[in-house]
Design a protein around this motif. Structure first.
Motif, PDB file in Angstrom:
ATOM      1  N   VAL A 134      99.387 -21.340  48.662  1.00 53.55           N
ATOM      2  CA  VAL A 134      98.230 -21.912  49.360  1.00 53.55           C
ATOM      3  C   VAL A 134      97.080 -22.101  48.365  1.00 53.55           C
ATOM      4  O   VAL A 134      96.487 -23.179  48.267  1.00 53.55           O
ATOM      5  N   GLY A 135      96.798 -21.046  47.581  1.00 51.20           N
ATOM      6  CA  GLY A 135      95.710 -21.124  46.593  1.00 51.20           C
ATOM      7  C   GLY A 135      95.972 -22.209  45.570  1.00 51.20           C
ATOM      8  O   GLY A 135      95.104 -23.040  45.281  1.00 51.20           O
ATOM      9  N   THR A 136      97.205 -22.225  45.013  1.00 52.09           N
ATOM     10  CA  THR A 136      97.536 -23.208  43.979  1.00 52.09           C
ATOM     11  C   THR A 136      97.406 -24.627  44.516  1.00 52.09           C
ATOM     12  O   THR A 136      96.772 -25.491  43.897  1.00 52.09           O
ATOM     13  N   LEU A 137      98.001 -24.883  45.674  1.00 49.64           N
ATOM     14  CA  LEU A 137      98.021 -26.256  46.173  1.00 49.64           C
ATOM     15  C   LEU A 137      96.624 -26.719  46.582  1.00 49.64           C
ATOM     16  O   LEU A 137      96.295 -27.899  46.431  1.00 49.64           O
ATOM     17  N   THR A 138      95.793 -25.780  47.079  1.00 51.11           N
ATOM     18  CA  THR A 138      94.414 -26.174  47.410  1.00 51.11           C
ATOM     19  C   THR A 138      93.667 -26.580  46.137  1.00 51.11           C
ATOM     20  O   THR A 138      93.016 -27.624  46.095  1.00 51.11           O
ATOM     21  N   VAL A 139      93.760 -25.730  45.109  1.00 51.28           N
ATOM     22  CA  VAL A 139      93.066 -26.045  43.850  1.00 51.28           C
ATOM     23  C   VAL A 139      93.569 -27.373  43.295  1.00 51.28           C
ATOM     24  O   VAL A 139      92.786 -28.265  42.935  1.00 51.28           O
ATOM     25  N   VAL A 140      94.893 -27.533  43.241  1.00 52.23           N
ATOM     26  CA  VAL A 140      95.478 -28.739  42.659  1.00 52.23           C
ATOM     27  C   VAL A 140      95.054 -29.973  43.457  1.00 52.23           C
ATOM     28  O   VAL A 140      94.715 -31.009  42.877  1.00 52.23           O
ATOM     29  N   SER A 141      95.036 -29.872  44.791  1.00 49.81           N
ATOM     30  CA  SER A 141      94.674 -31.044  45.605  1.00 49.81           C
ATOM     31  C   SER A 141      93.242 -31.494  45.336  1.00 49.81           C
ATOM     32  O   SER A 141      92.989 -32.681  45.119  1.00 49.81           O
ATOM     33  N   PHE A 142      92.299 -30.535  45.365  1.00 48.20           N
ATOM     34  CA  PHE A 142      90.901 -30.927  45.146  1.00 48.20           C
ATOM     35  C   PHE A 142      90.708 -31.500  43.745  1.00 48.20           C
ATOM     36  O   PHE A 142      90.008 -32.490  43.546  1.00 48.20           O
ATOM     37  N   TYR A 143      91.338 -30.857  42.765  1.00 47.59           N
ATOM     38  CA  TYR A 143      91.224 -31.329  41.388  1.00 47.59           C
ATOM     39  C   TYR A 143      91.810 -32.741  41.266  1.00 47.59           C
ATOM     40  O   TYR A 143      91.230 -33.634  40.636  1.00 47.59           O
ATOM     41  N   LEU A 144      92.982 -32.938  41.908  1.00 48.28           N
ATOM     42  CA  LEU A 144      93.636 -34.251  41.848  1.00 48.28           C
ATOM     43  C   LEU A 144      92.784 -35.335  42.501  1.00 48.28           C
ATOM     44  O   LEU A 144      92.664 -36.440  41.976  1.00 48.28           O
ATOM     45  N   ALA A 439      95.694 -10.556  51.403  1.00 51.19           N
ATOM     46  CA  ALA A 439      94.348 -10.611  51.987  1.00 51.19           C
ATOM     47  C   ALA A 439      93.347 -11.160  50.971  1.00 51.19           C
ATOM     48  O   ALA A 439      92.500 -11.999  51.299  1.00 51.19           O
ATOM     49  N   SER A 440      93.458 -10.722  49.702  1.00 50.80           N
ATOM     50  CA  SER A 440      92.521 -11.175  48.681  1.00 50.80           C
ATOM     51  C   SER A 440      92.656 -12.680  48.429  1.00 50.80           C
ATOM     52  O   SER A 440      91.658 -13.402  48.383  1.00 50.80           O
ATOM     53  N   MET A 441      93.896 -13.151  48.283  1.00 50.02           N
ATOM     54  CA  MET A 441      94.092 -14.577  47.970  1.00 50.02           C
ATOM     55  C   MET A 441      93.636 -15.461  49.128  1.00 50.02           C
ATOM     56  O   MET A 441      92.971 -16.484  48.917  1.00 50.02           O
ATOM     57  N   LEU A 442      94.004 -15.061  50.360  1.00 47.16           N
ATOM     58  CA  LEU A 442      93.621 -15.901  51.502  1.00 47.16           C
ATOM     59  C   LEU A 442      92.110 -15.857  51.720  1.00 47.16           C
ATOM     60  O   LEU A 442      91.470 -16.881  51.962  1.00 47.16           O
ATOM     61  N   GLY A 444      89.779 -15.258  49.535  1.00 48.84           N
ATOM     62  CA  GLY A 444      89.111 -15.995  48.463  1.00 48.84           C
ATOM     63  C   GLY A 444      89.179 -17.497  48.673  1.00 48.84           C
ATOM     64  O   GLY A 444      88.155 -18.195  48.634  1.00 48.84           O
ATOM     65  N   SER A 445      90.387 -18.019  48.940  1.00 49.00           N
ATOM     66  CA  SER A 445      90.540 -19.475  49.089  1.00 49.00           C
ATOM     67  C   SER A 445      89.812 -19.978  50.330  1.00 49.00           C
ATOM     68  O   SER A 445      89.057 -20.954  50.272  1.00 49.00           O
ATOM     69  N   VAL A 446      90.053 -19.299  51.475  1.00 43.92           N
ATOM     70  CA  VAL A 446      89.493 -19.802  52.730  1.00 43.92           C
ATOM     71  C   VAL A 446      87.967 -19.701  52.722  1.00 43.92           C
ATOM     72  O   VAL A 446      87.269 -20.649  53.106  1.00 43.92           O
ATOM     73  N   SER A 447      87.433 -18.569  52.238  1.00 48.17           N
ATOM     74  CA  SER A 447      85.974 -18.429  52.254  1.00 48.17           C
ATOM     75  C   SER A 447      85.322 -19.442  51.313  1.00 48.17           C
ATOM     76  O   SER A 447      84.259 -19.987  51.618  1.00 48.17           O
ATOM     77  N   ALA A 448      85.981 -19.729  50.169  1.00 45.88           N
ATOM     78  CA  ALA A 448      85.392 -20.707  49.248  1.00 45.88           C
ATOM     79  C   ALA A 448      85.348 -22.097  49.887  1.00 45.88           C
ATOM     80  O   ALA A 448      84.324 -22.783  49.838  1.00 45.88           O
ATOM     81  N   VAL A 449      86.453 -22.493  50.529  1.00 41.60           N
ATOM     82  CA  VAL A 449      86.475 -23.815  51.172  1.00 41.60           C
ATOM     83  C   VAL A 449      85.438 -23.868  52.301  1.00 41.60           C
ATOM     84  O   VAL A 449      84.669 -24.831  52.427  1.00 41.60           O
ATOM     85  N   LEU A 450      85.399 -22.798  53.101  1.00 40.42           N
ATOM     86  CA  LEU A 450      84.487 -22.760  54.257  1.00 40.42           C
ATOM     87  C   LEU A 450      83.026 -22.836  53.809  1.00 40.42           C
ATOM     88  O   LEU A 450      82.233 -23.623  54.346  1.00 40.42           O
ATOM     89  N   LEU A 451      82.669 -22.018  52.799  1.00 40.61           N
ATOM     90  CA  LEU A 451      81.265 -22.002  52.374  1.00 40.61           C
ATOM     91  C   LEU A 451      80.870 -23.298  51.675  1.00 40.61           C
ATOM     92  O   LEU A 451      79.715 -23.722  51.769  1.00 40.61           O
ATOM     93  N   ILE A 452      81.820 -23.947  51.003  1.00 37.96           N
ATOM     94  CA  ILE A 452      81.503 -25.262  50.430  1.00 37.96           C
ATOM     95  C   ILE A 452      81.225 -26.241  51.563  1.00 37.96           C
ATOM     96  O   ILE A 452      80.303 -27.054  51.500  1.00 37.96           O
ATOM     97  N   PHE A 453      82.029 -26.138  52.634  1.00 37.45           N
ATOM     98  CA  PHE A 453      81.806 -27.045  53.763  1.00 37.45           C
ATOM     99  C   PHE A 453      80.418 -26.816  54.361  1.00 37.45           C
ATOM    100  O   PHE A 453      79.738 -27.759  54.763  1.00 37.45           O
ATOM    101  N   LEU A 454      79.973 -25.546  54.402  1.00 34.03           N
ATOM    102  CA  LEU A 454      78.663 -25.241  54.984  1.00 34.03           C
ATOM    103  C   LEU A 454      77.519 -25.404  53.981  1.00 34.03           C
ATOM    104  O   LEU A 454      76.358 -25.218  54.324  1.00 34.03           O
ATOM    105  N   SER A 455      77.854 -25.753  52.728  1.00 32.93           N
ATOM    106  CA  SER A 455      76.834 -25.780  51.669  1.00 32.93           C
ATOM    107  C   SER A 455      75.994 -27.053  51.729  1.00 32.93           C
ATOM    108  O   SER A 455      76.363 -28.023  52.395  1.00 32.93           O
ATOM    109  N   PRO A 456      74.876 -27.063  51.015  1.00 32.90           N
ATOM    110  CA  PRO A 456      74.045 -28.273  50.980  1.00 32.90           C
ATOM    111  C   PRO A 456      74.807 -29.501  50.468  1.00 32.90           C
ATOM    112  O   PRO A 456      74.509 -30.626  50.875  1.00 32.90           O
ATOM    113  N   THR A 457      75.802 -29.282  49.569  1.00 35.14           N
ATOM    114  CA  THR A 457      76.529 -30.422  49.004  1.00 35.14           C
ATOM    115  C   THR A 457      77.164 -31.263  50.111  1.00 35.14           C
ATOM    116  O   THR A 457      77.103 -32.490  50.091  1.00 35.14           O
TER     117      THR A 457
END
Lengths: 523, 92
Positions: A134-144, A439-442, A444-457
């Protein structure tokens, strides 16, 4: 010095650019043909059989990391705002020492194709590999997405091709590299591209510096004369210290969690070559950023900011315009072809690392429980590469016209939060458990995506409403959170089987595998 | 492979490598965040020119890039000279 007029052949079909580009594609497809005949096993497909030398891997790592966005984007940022561009460059570089000290050697000794090999070594395979994928494919997708959209825009601007055609060409050529030539072809494409990019940027910098008696300070003084002393001072980029620290954390530890970077350490024969290769890569990348800084100042002085923003508001065409001004249309053609090659190489590396997560982690270990025969693994690996390549093309077209610059920062934040904490804890802490890792991987990935969605960007800049989370980059919150969750969940329910095998991990991590030994220990 | 469950020499060496890694990582963190915090809190200093054309900001930024590279060099030297030698002795 007067700014030159805005007349430029950028955006018109440029014979030199097309010739250089065709030569690059011809050369790299030749390499791919040669590599295809040497790619008969899964190990050759994903790691070039472990036969890449430290110097070669140093260039390949640099090739994976030096994207067109960093070349054109940082030169543009420096051209338009001066010193601030250097803050970015420094941030992109400081992840590499961390990779050297903490990650490169243990990863080389413990894993086979993916970083999940390391995390799953003494833990339960299925849940860990699922979470890591999940972590790898999320990172790769956004980067791609960021790379493909950037490719479409840049190539449209530089070659005058349509956006869709540009995305199709990049995706199509990249699929040929990865599908037929695997890691051997991808590594050589990176090396060729790194050499071209470093040579092109150096030549351009020399041509600029020649006008200032080869003294960068004379160039900076000329910039001060034109734009005032502010060009040498921090501007608007770092307005909030918290924001700066958060972005800094993401850049620093994200590099150590990027799947396509981590995968490169499996292509060298041993830990000594792994550590050596990061030393070369760090030197090459650091040099590249310093040269880019010179190019940015050169563009602002030789061309003038108005002509740069006249062609592209974001300043992305500063380096190509500069090439045209100091070296004429042929040199512009060369630099444009190098930028194109750069994008191709980066997407190839990304696709290969995503394919490793799909076929090695998900298919071989989760679906087939580690029992897939060799020919089946190779077939699934190729199928996954093809699928991801097609997906990259589709994503590139779907996200046309979107502002995706933030997605690279997002990929770094997810890598720093989803991948890096679990990777480090699995290597350094005896008490780490399967539940803790998942728990750590999920988290980390989910909270990062969620907080980016809620961020000013996203909320302010894209949706035009108030942001619920104040920081543009969430790593300051999400990375410590991922460490904390991994630690607490592991403490709540210890896993004796995992801690009992820690001495084996420690032995393997330092001493390395015995010759001929199965790389993934049976479970 | 079944390595001896308890190997004090390997444990010592492993601990030493993590210590070296931790010290060097801390040095990287200090130099980088030192630079970032100076940019954030002392913009006038960073904009001040030591000699015409060279501001503190540019000097320190270039220095952080150089230090990062030098630190990887220090680690590689240490590992090639000391760590690998100790590992070779362990393997015998």
């Amino acid at each position: 010095m007067n700014p030159q007029n805005v007349e430029t052949s950028i955006g018109q079909p440029n014979t030199t650019a097309i010739v250089f580009f065709l030569a690059f594609v011809g050369l790299t497809l030749g390499i791919t043909y040669w590599a295809a005949r040497r790619t008969k096993t899964t190990s050759e497909f994903f790691t070039a059989g472990g036969g890449v030398s430290a110097v070669q891997n140093g260039f390949a790592l640099a090739g994976d990391f030096m994207s067109a966005a960093s070349f054109l984007g940082i030169a543009g940022l420096v051209a338009l705002s001066g010193f601030d561009g250097l803050i970015y460059s420094v941030g992109w570089l400081v992840g590499w020492p961390v990779v050297t000290f903490l990650i490169a050697e243990p990863l080389r000794n413990l894993g086979k194709y993916t970083f999940a090999d390391v995390v799953a070594y003494r833990l339960k395979q299925t849940p860990v590999r699922l979470a890591a994928a999940v972590g790898t494919l999320t990172v790769v997708s956004f980067y791609l997405i960021a790379q493909m959209v950037g490719a479409g825009n840049l190539i449209r601007m530089m070659f005058g091709l349509s956006y869709e055609a540009a995305v199709l060409i990049v995706g199509g050529v990249m699929i040929l590299y990865v599908l037929f030539g695997g890691m051997i072809a991808t590594t050589w494409v990176q090396i060729v591209k790194a050499v071209l990019l470093l040579a092109g940027a150096s030549a351009l910098a020399l041509m600029v510096l020649a006008r200032f008696s080869y003294n960068p300070l004379a160039l900076f003084r000329e910039a001060v004369a034109q734009y005032g002393p502010e060009v040498l001072a921090p501007g608007k980029l770092v307005s909030s210290p918290l924001e700066a620290v958060s972005l800094g954390l993401a850049l620093m530890f994200g590099t150590a969690g990027l799947p396509h970077i981590l995968m490169r350490f499996y292509t060298v024969p041993n830990a000594k070559a792994a550590r050596g290769s990061v030393f070369y890569a760090t030197g090459l990348i650091g040099y590249f950023y310093l040269v880019t800084f010179i190019l940015g100042f050169g563009a602002s002085v030789v061309l003038g900011r108005a002509s740069i923003t006249g062609v592209d508001k974001g300043g992305n065409m500063a380096a190509p315009l500069l090439a045209e001004a100091v070296g004429g249309t042929p040199f512009l053609g060369f630099i444009s072809a190098v930028a194109f090659a750069t994008i191709l190489a980066v997407v190839a590396g990304l696709t290969l690392s995503g394919a490793a997560a799909l076929s090695h982690d998900l298919w071989t270990h989760v679906v087939r429980r580690g029992q897939a025969p060799e020919h089946e693994q190779l077939r699934v690996a190729r199928l996954a590469s093809f699928g991801l390549g097609v997906l990259a093309i589709i994503l590139g077209i779907v996200f046309k016209g979107q502002n995706v610059a933030f997605m690279v920062g997002l990929a770094f934040a997810i890598a720093a939060s989803g991948n890096f904490p679990a990777l480090l804890l699995s290597m350094a802490w005896r008490g780490f458990t399967t539940r803790g890792a998942v728990a750590s991987m999920l988290t980390g990935s989910v909270s990062a995506v969620l907080l980016i969605f809620l961020s000013p960007t996203v909320q302010v800049e894209m949706l035009g409403r108030a942001a619920l989370f104040p920081l543009k980059n969430p790593a300051l919150v999400t990375m410590p959170l991922a460490f904390f969750v991994g630690w607490v969940v592991s403490l709540l329910k210890p896993e004796p089987e995992a801690s009992d095998r820690f001495p084996e991990v420690r032995h393997r991590m330092h001493v390395g595998a015995e010759p001929g030994e199965n790389v993934i220990a049976p479970h | 492979m079944s390595p001896p469950p308890h190997n004090p020499r390997l444990e010592e060496l492993a601990a030493r490598r993590w210590r070296v890694a931790a010290v060097l990582t801390t040095a990287t963190l200090v130099s980088y965040f030192g630079f970032i915090l100076l940019v954030a809190f002392n913009k006038p200093l960073m904009g001040q020119q030591l000699t015409p054309g060279l501001s503190w900001g540019i000097l320190l930024g270039a220095l952080v890039i150089f230090i990062s590279w030098a630190l990887t060099g220090i680690y590689v030297r240490w590992a090639n000279n000391h760590y690998d030698k100790a590992l070779d002795e362990l393997r015998r």
